[in-house]
Design a protein around this motif. Structure first.
Motif, PDB file in Angstrom:
ATOM      1  N   TYR A 299       0.832  -1.209   0.000  1.00  0.00           N
ATOM      2  CA  TYR A 299       0.000   0.000   0.000  1.00  0.00           C
ATOM      3  C   TYR A 299       0.867   1.260   0.000  1.00  0.00           C
TER       4      TYR A 299
ATOM      5  N   PRO B 263      -6.243   4.950   2.974  1.00  0.00           N
ATOM      6  CA  PRO B 263      -6.069   3.871   1.983  1.00  0.00           C
ATOM      7  C   PRO B 263      -6.965   4.067   0.771  1.00  0.00           C
TER       8      PRO B 263
ATOM      9  N   LYS C  71      -8.304  -6.121   1.959  1.00  0.00           N
ATOM     10  CA  LYS C  71      -7.049  -6.610   1.385  1.00  0.00           C
ATOM     11  C   LYS C  71      -7.213  -8.002   0.783  1.00  0.00           C
TER      12      LYS C  71
ATOM     13  N   PHE D 296      -8.290   1.527  -1.542  1.00  0.00           N
ATOM     14  CA  PHE D 296      -8.353   0.093  -1.811  1.00  0.00           C
ATOM     15  C   PHE D 296      -8.701  -0.228  -3.258  1.00  0.00           C
TER      16      PHE D 296
ATOM     17  N   TYR E 117      -5.455  -0.186  -5.023  1.00  0.00           N
ATOM     18  CA  TYR E 117      -4.632  -1.349  -4.677  1.00  0.00           C
ATOM     19  C   TYR E 117      -5.152  -2.610  -5.358  1.00  0.00           C
TER      20      TYR E 117
END
Length: 357
Positions: free
Chosen positions: A17, A77, A279, A79, A82
């Motif tokens: 990350y 974050p 994740k 996500f 990612y």
């Protein structure tokens, strides 16, 4: 050891990350960076290597991280980004083999015993994958190469970041014998402490105990310990692997009590669970609260919904309800939250010893 051997690679992205953030925002490069939380609350989902030099680690409370590194930069974050980057990385994996078992967005096992590019050496495959990730995606990865998943996973952590570590077939047993049990993949802090109390400090110590004794001391996982002490791990790389649960727990330095205090300590745990769910891509409909009292009595309370529990707010709401069903005023030394009962739907997800590694 078995007369046949597989070629297994474990690829683990370096500070994934944080590295994506530093790649996308040059002002963060070379700076101590934490993804997740803030200076006031929450937990660290990932830390850059610059932050790790100060002792900042994932799953650490934001307040503790800031105390260790006052110049720490916190970013929220992303996500979706990612996940998109993870998909790009996975496409690279599939150029070499269809036997890819993702463990999360940033790591996966690959079985390259036979690979699409017919590269004879697993080490050369790993080098090629690492170089392709660096060239095409702008990130570094570490790779571990060995004869099974257990050893490949340990090897990938040996020379981070940008590492490449081979544990060759003839080195496997001696490597495990010399390995501290604390570093065994799958052996947590509590299990390691129990092993130490039994005089087990290395793989060689573990190897001395009969399988029946290991099962007696550790339950069914004792069978696994018996075999990995001999560098044997026959688990295949499973491209259809579905994660069945995600959990986080915390043991406190001082006992806590009281419903309000319990909820306060559950908040960062809930955030960590949500981050691990995002994740891994796993969603579940059951929330379980784990409580271990100062007397070491342990209780669990669960609640199941018809739909997945996918938000922090919903998890905390359910946690409040579960707290009402425990003895909240007795001293508590450990709290944990686990999401399980995943949705029932499809999720993405031997040769001779002379094989060249």
């Amino acid at each position: 050891m078995s007369e046949s051997v597989r070629k297994i690679i474990h690829i683990d992205m370096d500070a994934f990350y944080a590295s994506v953030e530093q790649r996308d925002f040059p002002m963060y490069q070379g700076k101590p960076l934490a993804v997740g939380g803030s200076r006031e609350r929450g937990v660290v989902a990932a830390a850059s290597y610059e932050a790790r030099k100060f002792g900042v680690r994932s799953a650490m409370s934001s307040r503790m991280a800031y105390r260790r590194c006052p110049d720490l930069i916190f970013v929220k974050p992303r996500f979706e980004v990612y996940k998109a980057v993870s998909s790009q990385i996975r496409e690279i994996f599939f150029q070499y083999t269809d036997l890819v078992e993702p463990l999360s967005l940033d790591e996966a096992f690959l079985d390259v015993t036979e690979n699409k590019k017919q590269i004879p050496s697993a080490t050369l495959v790993a080098k090629a994958i690492k170089q392709q990730i660096k060239t095409e995606i702008g990130l570094t990865a570490s790779a571990g190469i060995s004869i099974n998943k257990f050893l490949a996973k340990i090897a990938s952590d040996y020379q981070k970041p940008d590492g490449l570590t081979l544990i060759a077939p003839h080195e496997a047993e001696s490597f495990v014998e010399n390995l501290e049990v604390d570093k065994f993949f799958g052996v947590g802090k509590v299990t390691a402490e129990k092993m130490h109390s039994l005089g087990i400090h290395t793989g060689a110590d573990l190897k001395k105990l009969p399988e029946k004794e290991l099962v007696k001391q550790f339950g069914k996982v004792g069978h696994f310990y018996f075999h990995i002490a001999r560098a044997v791990d026959n688990r295949p790389v499973n491209p259809n692997r579905i994660r069945k649960s995600v959990g986080v727990e915390n043991t406190f330095e001082a006992d806590i009590s009281g419903a309000v205090n319990i909820l306060m300590h559950l908040e960062p745990i809930a955030e960590a669970v949500i981050e691990r769910m995002q994740k891994s891509g796993m969603q579940g409909k059951t929330l379980t609260l784990k409580v271990k009292y100062a007397t070491f009595e342990q209780v669990t309370r669960s609640k199941t919904l018809l739909e997945p529990i996918g938000t922090y707010e919903l998890m905390i709401h359910l946690a409040k309800e579960l707290i009402q069903s425990i003895e909240a005023n007795s001293p508590i030394r450990l709290l944990g939250l686990t999401i399980s009962n995943p949705e029932d739907k499809h999720q993405e997800t031997g040769t001779q010893l002379s094989l060249e590694f």
